[in-house]
Design an enzyme around this catalytic site. Structure first.
Site, short mmCIF file in Angstrom:
data_model
loop_
_atom_site.label_atom_id
_atom_site.label_comp_id
_atom_site.label_asym_id
_atom_site.label_seq_id
_atom_site.Cartn_x
_atom_site.Cartn_y
_atom_site.Cartn_z
N VAL A 1 -15.60 11.92 20.24
CA VAL A 1 -14.58 11.49 19.27
C VAL A 1 -13.53 12.59 19.13
CG1 VAL A 1 -14.16 10.90 16.85
CG2 VAL A 1 -16.14 9.93 18.05
N HIS A 2 -13.97 13.83 19.08
CA HIS A 2 -13.04 14.97 18.99
C HIS A 2 -12.14 15.02 20.22
CE1 HIS A 2 -11.50 18.97 18.25
NE2 HIS A 2 -11.98 19.38 19.41
N ALA A 3 -12.71 14.78 21.39
CA ALA A 3 -11.92 14.80 22.62
C ALA A 3 -10.86 13.70 22.61
CB ALA A 3 -12.84 14.63 23.84
N HIS B 1 -8.18 14.78 20.27
CA HIS B 1 -7.40 15.83 20.93
C HIS B 1 -6.39 15.22 21.90
CE1 HIS B 1 -7.43 20.12 20.88
NE2 HIS B 1 -7.76 20.29 22.14
#
Length: 115
Positions: free
Chosen positions: A88-90, A93
């Site tokens: 999810v962070h990727a 980003h």
């Protein structure tokens, strides 16, 4: 970075998925950093240098987007991919990098116009 084309169509192992996710983060972060470097060059009046940095930024973003597309294709909307907080962070980003690039293109054009 792991090439998803080389991995069978079965579920990715956790370490393989982490490698793919890190590639997304690294490439999208590189794209954003290069775009901000381009903006700094444009502010200084170096529009050729800014364009060169934006070209590099585009290449890094294309690589990240290619990997994201492969992940989406593997999932096929069926929940086949293991979703983690890092994934999810990727994704976050990548999307913020895409937005930053779009805005920076406009800011560079404005600097060029004013210059």
């Amino acid at each position: 970075m792991l090439n998803l084309d080389d991995v069978p169509d079965t579920e990715l192992a956790t370490d393989e998925l982490e490698e793919v996710v890190m590639g997304l983060i690294i490439n999208s972060g590189q794209a954003r950093s290069l775009a901000y470097a381009a903006l700094a060059l444009a502010k200084a009046g170096d529009f050729a240098g800014a364009q060169a940095k934006m070209t590099q930024s585009h290449s890094a973003l294309n690589e990240a987007h290619r990997v994201q597309t492969q992940l989406i294709e593997r999932d096929q909307g069926e929940g086949k991919m293991k979703v983690s907080l890092v994934l999810v962070h990727a994704q976050d980003h990548l999307m913020t990098s895409m937005l930053a690039r779009e805005l920076i293109v406009e800011l560079i054009a404005l600097h060029e116009k004013v210059h």
